[in-house]
Design a protein around this motif. Structure first.
Motif, PDB file in Angstrom:
ATOM      1  N   LEU A 111       1.302  -1.270  -0.082  1.00 40.42           N
ATOM      2  CA  LEU A 111       0.160  -0.158  -0.224  1.00 40.42           C
ATOM      3  C   LEU A 111       0.835   1.136  -0.275  1.00 40.42           C
ATOM      4  O   LEU A 111       0.811   2.302  -0.751  1.00 40.42           O
ATOM      5  N   LEU A 112       1.998   0.701   0.284  1.00 45.82           N
ATOM      6  CA  LEU A 112       2.837   2.431   0.336  1.00 45.82           C
ATOM      7  C   LEU A 112       3.372   2.577  -0.636  1.00 45.82           C
ATOM      8  O   LEU A 112       4.322   3.897  -0.453  1.00 45.82           O
ATOM      9  N   VAL A 113       4.196   1.339  -0.879  1.00 48.79           N
ATOM     10  CA  VAL A 113       5.111   1.271  -1.917  1.00 48.79           C
ATOM     11  C   VAL A 113       4.445   0.921  -3.247  1.00 48.79           C
ATOM     12  O   VAL A 113       4.347   0.213  -2.706  1.00 48.79           O
ATOM     13  N   ASP A 114       5.375   2.092  -3.962  1.00 45.25           N
ATOM     14  CA  ASP A 114       4.770   1.704  -5.516  1.00 45.25           C
ATOM     15  C   ASP A 114       5.172   0.333  -6.016  1.00 45.25           C
ATOM     16  O   ASP A 114       7.090  -0.100  -5.850  1.00 45.25           O
ATOM     17  N   SER A 115       5.158  -1.033  -5.768  1.00 44.78           N
ATOM     18  CA  SER A 115       5.968  -2.211  -6.541  1.00 44.78           C
ATOM     19  C   SER A 115       6.599  -2.110  -7.980  1.00 44.78           C
ATOM     20  O   SER A 115       7.701  -2.810  -7.449  1.00 44.78           O
ATOM     21  N   GLU A 116       6.942  -1.151  -8.549  1.00 51.44           N
ATOM     22  CA  GLU A 116       7.879  -0.702 -10.087  1.00 51.44           C
ATOM     23  C   GLU A 116       8.828  -0.055  -9.215  1.00 51.44           C
ATOM     24  O   GLU A 116       9.848   0.197  -9.873  1.00 51.44           O
ATOM     25  N   SER A 117       8.142   1.330  -9.393  1.00 53.17           N
ATOM     26  CA  SER A 117       9.199   2.103  -9.058  1.00 53.17           C
ATOM     27  C   SER A 117      10.596   2.010  -7.758  1.00 53.17           C
ATOM     28  O   SER A 117      11.473   2.613  -7.332  1.00 53.17           O
ATOM     29  N   GLY A 118       9.022   1.785  -6.814  1.00 54.78           N
ATOM     30  CA  GLY A 118      10.180   1.585  -5.433  1.00 54.78           C
ATOM     31  C   GLY A 118       9.813   3.123  -4.762  1.00 54.78           C
ATOM     32  O   GLY A 118       9.865   3.403  -3.597  1.00 54.78           O
ATOM     33  N   ALA A 119       8.927   3.607  -4.815  1.00 55.94           N
ATOM     34  CA  ALA A 119       8.708   5.099  -5.054  1.00 55.94           C
ATOM     35  C   ALA A 119       7.220   4.849  -3.737  1.00 55.94           C
ATOM     36  O   ALA A 119       6.731   4.276  -3.670  1.00 55.94           O
ATOM     37  N   LEU A 120       7.476   6.012  -2.441  1.00 57.56           N
ATOM     38  CA  LEU A 120       6.737   5.860  -1.966  1.00 57.56           C
ATOM     39  C   LEU A 120       5.611   6.613  -2.349  1.00 57.56           C
ATOM     40  O   LEU A 120       5.133   7.017  -3.429  1.00 57.56           O
ATOM     41  N   ARG A 121       4.346   6.023  -2.299  1.00 54.79           N
ATOM     42  CA  ARG A 121       2.836   6.006  -2.782  1.00 54.79           C
ATOM     43  C   ARG A 121       2.376   7.452  -1.730  1.00 54.79           C
ATOM     44  O   ARG A 121       1.404   7.108  -1.029  1.00 54.79           O
ATOM     45  N   GLY A 122       3.333   8.516  -1.976  1.00 56.44           N
ATOM     46  CA  GLY A 122       3.244  10.123  -1.302  1.00 56.44           C
ATOM     47  C   GLY A 122       1.143  10.425  -1.400  1.00 56.44           C
ATOM     48  O   GLY A 122       0.812  10.475   0.071  1.00 56.44           O
ATOM     49  N   ASP A 123       0.687  10.635  -2.229  1.00 58.11           N
ATOM     50  CA  ASP A 123      -0.688  10.721  -2.357  1.00 58.11           C
ATOM     51  C   ASP A 123      -2.327   9.971  -1.287  1.00 58.11           C
ATOM     52  O   ASP A 123      -2.515  10.555  -0.650  1.00 58.11           O
ATOM     53  N   TRP A 124      -1.283   8.559  -1.239  1.00 55.86           N
ATOM     54  CA  TRP A 124      -2.444   7.424  -0.275  1.00 55.86           C
ATOM     55  C   TRP A 124      -2.086   8.150   0.952  1.00 55.86           C
ATOM     56  O   TRP A 124      -2.479   7.610   1.612  1.00 55.86           O
ATOM     57  N   LEU A 125      -0.453   8.388   1.358  1.00 53.38           N
ATOM     58  CA  LEU A 125       0.053   8.374   3.027  1.00 53.38           C
ATOM     59  C   LEU A 125      -0.557   9.841   3.460  1.00 53.38           C
ATOM     60  O   LEU A 125      -1.526   9.486   4.366  1.00 53.38           O
ATOM     61  N   VAL A 126      -0.989  10.366   2.022  1.00 56.58           N
ATOM     62  CA  VAL A 126      -1.589  12.197   3.084  1.00 56.58           C
ATOM     63  C   VAL A 126      -3.256  12.247   3.072  1.00 56.58           C
ATOM     64  O   VAL A 126      -3.359  12.316   3.708  1.00 56.58           O
ATOM     65  N   SER A 127      -3.381  11.148   2.440  1.00 56.72           N
ATOM     66  CA  SER A 127      -5.046  10.426   2.495  1.00 56.72           C
ATOM     67  C   SER A 127      -5.200   9.298   3.969  1.00 56.72           C
ATOM     68  O   SER A 127      -6.226  10.130   4.893  1.00 56.72           O
ATOM     69  N   LEU A 128      -4.543   8.995   4.305  1.00 54.54           N
ATOM     70  CA  LEU A 128      -4.530   8.281   5.631  1.00 54.54           C
ATOM     71  C   LEU A 128      -4.292   9.130   6.629  1.00 54.54           C
ATOM     72  O   LEU A 128      -5.161   8.724   7.661  1.00 54.54           O
ATOM     73  N   ALA A 129      -3.171  10.034   6.834  1.00 51.99           N
ATOM     74  CA  ALA A 129      -2.860  10.600   7.383  1.00 51.99           C
ATOM     75  C   ALA A 129      -4.317  12.823   8.012  1.00 51.99           C
ATOM     76  O   ALA A 129      -4.381  12.552   9.015  1.00 51.99           O
ATOM     77  N   GLU A 130      -4.770  12.159   6.996  1.00 52.57           N
ATOM     78  CA  GLU A 130      -6.132  12.604   6.488  1.00 52.57           C
ATOM     79  C   GLU A 130      -7.100  11.833   7.629  1.00 52.57           C
ATOM     80  O   GLU A 130      -8.272  12.767   8.846  1.00 52.57           O
ATOM     81  N   ASP A 131      -6.894  10.818   7.502  1.00 49.14           N
ATOM     82  CA  ASP A 131      -8.141  10.013   7.863  1.00 49.14           C
ATOM     83  C   ASP A 131      -8.021   9.432   9.304  1.00 49.14           C
ATOM     84  O   ASP A 131      -8.635  10.053  10.720  1.00 49.14           O
TER      85      ASP A 131
END
Length: 368
Positions: free
Chosen positions: A18-38
């Motif tokens: 959920l946190l890390v894109d499996s292809e690029s290895g980069a953090l899914r920043g938009d998803w984490l921001v939405s979780l923080a709002e929750d």
């Protein structure tokens, strides 16, 4: 059916996928921001939140260019060391705009198997929550080897839920609940909305672990559910990949809820009551009266201690007449208890040479 709306303390498990894109290895920043709002919304509603998050190895391997193949232990631990600091920073940056202070808590299986370390972990987490902090918990992959590993964050999340006395555990998953069969393979598979009790039939319907960055599977989720629900914590499995997954769950998104079999308080009391005492602590009339009112036991009320016990061991508490008053987990050894008897909490440091805890047995660690 349990919901987030009436929760008091919520533990949320977040997997690497959920946190890390499996292809690029980069953090899914938009998803984490939405979780923080929750999380911020739950906090504003007066609920404590603990996040149990994977992702350190997945982030670290991307930074180190280690690829997606299975890594030997040494490289996994190196990746965890590199990724953990990035993971903690990502959570801090996502939650700080909401005025939420975060703390990193790294644990191993030994921290829950050893009673003293378990109590220390529990005290730390309780203190953090009491100060309004949102702990970010992960397995300490930089030092944990196979014999001291949980191996998956489903069971780690359940153990953390038990440790902090949570009444809700949410596993954000790659599926929207528990199914009678693998829905990817069986179009007739049906999702359970509520599972009142984990039966052998339910266990037989669990599949094996997935692939890719995710190490979990329905079997580990059922193990987590059993641990959590027996400790008084209802558990949900829901789809974690959409933005705002907790808000979606609270709004009625598809999920499977496992019903708690008791309350967190009753489960903990039952656990303590089942232990064999390692010693006895005698108290004066004032302490006996305080215990009867549900208060903690302070060193000032102790008149004596017998037996050989260590920190975290169960001991009997006896009144002035020798009658049993309670059984509890002591925060001091037998020798320390004898040294502290009759002393005020302000004198502990002078007697022992270090600050120590202000109470001998906390009321949450005691059963009459």
């Amino acid at each position: 059916m349990a919901t987030l709306s009436d929760a008091r303390r919520v533990v949320v498990k977040i997997g690497s996928a959920l946190l890390v894109d499996s292809e690029s290895g980069a953090l899914r920043g938009d998803w984490l921001v939405s979780l923080a709002e929750d999380v911020a919304r739950l906090r504003r509603a007066g609920r404590d939140v603990v996040l149990v998050s994977s992702g350190s190895i997945a982030l670290g391997r991307g930074v180190l260019g280690l690829g997606a193949a299975d890594l030997p232990l040494e490289q996994s631990q190196a990746a965890a060391a590199v990724g953990q600091i990035r993971l903690a920073r990502a959570y801090e940056e996502a939650l700080a705009p909401h005025g939420i202070v975060t703390a990193q808590v790294l644990v191993t299986l030994e921290d829950s198997a050893d009673r003293r370390r378990y109590l220390n972990s529990r005290a730390t987490l309780e203190t953090l929550l009491g100060l309004g902090v949102t702990p970010i918990v992960n397995e300490n992959d930089t030092v944990a080897t196979d014999e001291i590993r949980y191996g998956d964050n489903d069971r780690l999340a359940a153990q953390i839920a038990v440790t902090v006395g949570a009444d809700r555990l949410v596993l954000l998953s790659d599926v929207d609940g528990f199914y009678s069969a693998n829905p990817a393979q069986d179009p007739a598979a049906r999702r359970y909305d509520v599972i009142e009790r984990i039966t052998p039939e339910i266990e037989a319907q669990a599949g094996d672990a997935g692939s890719g960055l995710s190490k979990g599977g329905m079997k580990t989720k059922l193990m987590a559910a059993r641990l959590a629900t027996e400790a008084g914590c209802a558990m949900a499995i829901t789809l974690g990949s959409p933005l705002h997954p907790l808000a979606a769950l609270e709004a009625g998104a598809a999920a499977t809820w496992f019903t708690a079999q008791t309350t967190p308080q009753a489960a903990r009391k039952r656990w303590i009551a089942a232990m064999k005492p390692k010693g006895e602590v005698s108290v004066d009339a004032g302490a006996a009266a305080a215990l009867a009112q549900g208060k903690s036991l302070l060193p000032a009320g102790v008149t004596g201690a017998t037996g050989t016990f260590d920190r975290g061991d169960p001991v009997l508490v006896l009144g002035p007449d020798g009658a049993r008053l309670a059984c509890g987990l002591t925060r001091y050894t037998a020798a320390e208890t004898r040294a502290l008897r009759g002393r005020r909490s302000s004198e502990i440091e002078a007697v022992l040479g270090y600050k120590g805890r202000s109470v001998l047995i906390h009321r949450d660690d005691m059963v009459a």
